[in-house]
Design a protein around this motif. Sequence first.
Motif, PDB file in Angstrom:
ATOM      1  N   ASP A 121      51.060  65.053  81.223  1.00 36.91           N
ATOM      2  CA  ASP A 121      50.848  66.102  82.221  1.00 36.91           C
ATOM      3  C   ASP A 121      49.698  67.011  81.820  1.00 36.91           C
ATOM      4  N   LEU A 122      49.615  67.343  80.539  1.00 37.24           N
ATOM      5  CA  LEU A 122      48.496  68.167  80.081  1.00 37.24           C
ATOM      6  C   LEU A 122      47.164  67.454  80.288  1.00 37.24           C
ATOM      7  N   ALA A 123      47.138  66.137  80.089  1.00 36.84           N
ATOM      8  CA  ALA A 123      45.904  65.373  80.337  1.00 36.84           C
ATOM      9  C   ALA A 123      45.521  65.448  81.805  1.00 36.84           C
ATOM     10  N   ALA A 124      46.502  65.313  82.693  1.00 34.43           N
ATOM     11  CA  ALA A 124      46.223  65.409  84.130  1.00 34.43           C
ATOM     12  C   ALA A 124      45.758  66.814  84.503  1.00 34.43           C
ATOM     13  N   LEU A 125      46.405  67.819  83.939  1.00 37.11           N
ATOM     14  CA  LEU A 125      45.984  69.197  84.192  1.00 37.11           C
ATOM     15  C   LEU A 125      44.572  69.444  83.687  1.00 37.11           C
ATOM     16  N   ASP A 126      44.260  68.917  82.501  1.00 35.66           N
ATOM     17  CA  ASP A 126      42.924  69.119  81.954  1.00 35.66           C
ATOM     18  C   ASP A 126      41.864  68.457  82.827  1.00 35.66           C
ATOM     19  N   GLU A 127      42.152  67.274  83.317  1.00 35.97           N
ATOM     20  CA  GLU A 127      41.199  66.608  84.215  1.00 35.97           C
ATOM     21  C   GLU A 127      40.986  67.454  85.472  1.00 35.97           C
ATOM     22  N   GLN A 128      42.060  67.977  86.014  1.00 34.86           N
ATOM     23  CA  GLN A 128      41.964  68.825  87.204  1.00 34.86           C
ATOM     24  C   GLN A 128      41.163  70.093  86.889  1.00 34.86           C
ATOM     25  N   VAL A 129      41.431  70.708  85.758  1.00 35.96           N
ATOM     26  CA  VAL A 129      40.723  71.926  85.360  1.00 35.96           C
ATOM     27  C   VAL A 129      39.243  71.638  85.155  1.00 35.96           C
ATOM     28  N   GLN A 130      38.924  70.527  84.485  1.00 36.31           N
ATOM     29  CA  GLN A 130      37.520  70.166  84.234  1.00 36.31           C
ATOM     30  C   GLN A 130      36.763  69.954  85.550  1.00 36.31           C
ATOM     31  N   ASN A 131      37.381  69.219  86.474  1.00 39.22           N
ATOM     32  CA  ASN A 131      36.735  68.981  87.770  1.00 39.22           C
ATOM     33  C   ASN A 131      36.547  70.279  88.539  1.00 39.22           C
ATOM     34  N   LEU A 132      37.541  71.129  88.504  1.00 41.30           N
ATOM     35  CA  LEU A 132      37.455  72.409  89.203  1.00 41.30           C
ATOM     36  C   LEU A 132      36.413  73.312  88.544  1.00 41.30           C
ATOM     37  N   ALA A 133      36.322  73.291  87.230  1.00 43.87           N
ATOM     38  CA  ALA A 133      35.306  74.089  86.528  1.00 43.87           C
ATOM     39  C   ALA A 133      33.906  73.650  86.932  1.00 43.87           C
ATOM     40  N   GLU A 134      33.695  72.348  87.077  1.00 46.63           N
ATOM     41  CA  GLU A 134      32.394  71.848  87.526  1.00 46.63           C
ATOM     42  C   GLU A 134      32.081  72.354  88.931  1.00 46.63           C
ATOM     43  N   ARG A 135      33.066  72.311  89.825  1.00 40.80           N
ATOM     44  CA  ARG A 135      32.863  72.812  91.187  1.00 40.80           C
ATOM     45  C   ARG A 135      32.601  74.313  91.179  1.00 40.80           C
ATOM     46  N   ALA A 136      33.301  75.042  90.309  1.00 45.22           N
ATOM     47  CA  ALA A 136      33.099  76.491  90.218  1.00 45.22           C
ATOM     48  C   ALA A 136      31.696  76.806  89.691  1.00 45.22           C
ATOM     49  N   GLU A 137      31.243  76.026  88.715  1.00 44.17           N
ATOM     50  CA  GLU A 137      29.878  76.227  88.207  1.00 44.17           C
ATOM     51  C   GLU A 137      28.849  75.954  89.292  1.00 44.17           C
ATOM     52  N   GLU A 138      29.037  74.875  90.048  1.00 42.54           N
ATOM     53  CA  GLU A 138      28.119  74.557  91.154  1.00 42.54           C
ATOM     54  C   GLU A 138      28.121  75.646  92.207  1.00 42.54           C
ATOM     55  N   ALA A 139      29.268  76.291  92.407  1.00 47.25           N
ATOM     56  CA  ALA A 139      29.393  77.366  93.389  1.00 47.25           C
ATOM     57  C   ALA A 139      28.945  78.707  92.809  1.00 47.25           C
ATOM     58  N   ASP A 158      46.793  72.188  72.752  1.00 48.14           N
ATOM     59  CA  ASP A 158      48.197  71.803  72.880  1.00 48.14           C
ATOM     60  C   ASP A 158      48.365  70.291  72.851  1.00 48.14           C
ATOM     61  N   ARG A 159      47.469  69.575  73.509  1.00 51.47           N
ATOM     62  CA  ARG A 159      47.540  68.099  73.481  1.00 51.47           C
ATOM     63  C   ARG A 159      47.367  67.586  72.057  1.00 51.47           C
ATOM     64  N   TRP A 160      46.411  68.134  71.341  1.00 54.69           N
ATOM     65  CA  TRP A 160      46.145  67.728  69.971  1.00 54.69           C
ATOM     66  C   TRP A 160      47.376  67.955  69.092  1.00 54.69           C
ATOM     67  N   MET A 161      47.979  69.147  69.210  1.00 53.77           N
ATOM     68  CA  MET A 161      49.146  69.473  68.388  1.00 53.77           C
ATOM     69  C   MET A 161      50.320  68.543  68.708  1.00 53.77           C
ATOM     70  N   LEU A 162      50.557  68.284  69.969  1.00 52.45           N
ATOM     71  CA  LEU A 162      51.681  67.419  70.355  1.00 52.45           C
ATOM     72  C   LEU A 162      51.431  65.965  69.959  1.00 52.45           C
ATOM     73  N   ARG A 163      50.186  65.494  70.083  1.00 57.75           N
ATOM     74  CA  ARG A 163      49.878  64.125  69.628  1.00 57.75           C
ATOM     75  C   ARG A 163      50.082  64.013  68.139  1.00 57.75           C
ATOM     76  N   ALA A 164      49.677  65.042  67.385  1.00 57.35           N
ATOM     77  CA  ALA A 164      49.867  65.035  65.937  1.00 57.35           C
ATOM     78  C   ALA A 164      51.353  64.998  65.595  1.00 57.35           C
ATOM     79  N   TRP A 165      52.156  65.752  66.339  1.00 56.16           N
ATOM     80  CA  TRP A 165      53.596  65.752  66.108  1.00 56.16           C
ATOM     81  C   TRP A 165      54.162  64.355  66.328  1.00 56.16           C
ATOM     82  N   LEU A 166      53.759  63.701  67.424  1.00 59.76           N
ATOM     83  CA  LEU A 166      54.237  62.339  67.694  1.00 59.76           C
ATOM     84  C   LEU A 166      53.822  61.366  66.599  1.00 59.76           C
TER      85      LEU A 166
END
Length: 169
Positions: A121-139, A158-166
């Motif tokens: 879920d964090l990966a999906a959120l990050d992808e969404q945030v990255q795409n939105l940040a690009e649109r915000a920069e363009e705007a 958070d993704r890094w810490m949780l992957r390390a835990w796993l």
Amino acid sequence: MSAPDPNTTTASAPSTDVAPETAEADVTTGLNALLANATVFYQKVRHYHWNVTGPHFFTLHEEFEALYTFWNDAIDEIAEQVRSRGDRPVHTLADVLDLASLEEDPSTPAAEEMVEVVIADLAALDEQVQNLAERAEEADDAGAVPVLEDLSEQIEEDRWMLRAWLNDL
């Protein structure tokens, strides 16, 4: 015909002072979609916090609490970004679920699976945030860009810490 009352609009029919074809409106729409996903994620992590069991209970109970506490504040900040653009943040649970691409989890998986779901879920959120940040920069959106950049940094940590835990299991 009278103008609609701005206090009765819903996220599925948002009121905005911005023309729909503008880049700013695109960012606002994206912020509401992010708000919906953040809300689903927040509730899922609370569910995991309440229901984690087993030998990793103490570690994950605390980690999930830290995550949902962070996302509580992030949700507020995203909603404020929507409001600052003259729109209404998605706010009913029905509208949140309708707008979100993340899925609720009605099950109570094992602790390790909970962590895997959170990472995905964090990966999906990050992808969404990255795409939105690009649109915000363009705007040239000076308000949303730093919020989104900070959010992306926290997600990656958070993704890094949780992957390390796993990987330590």
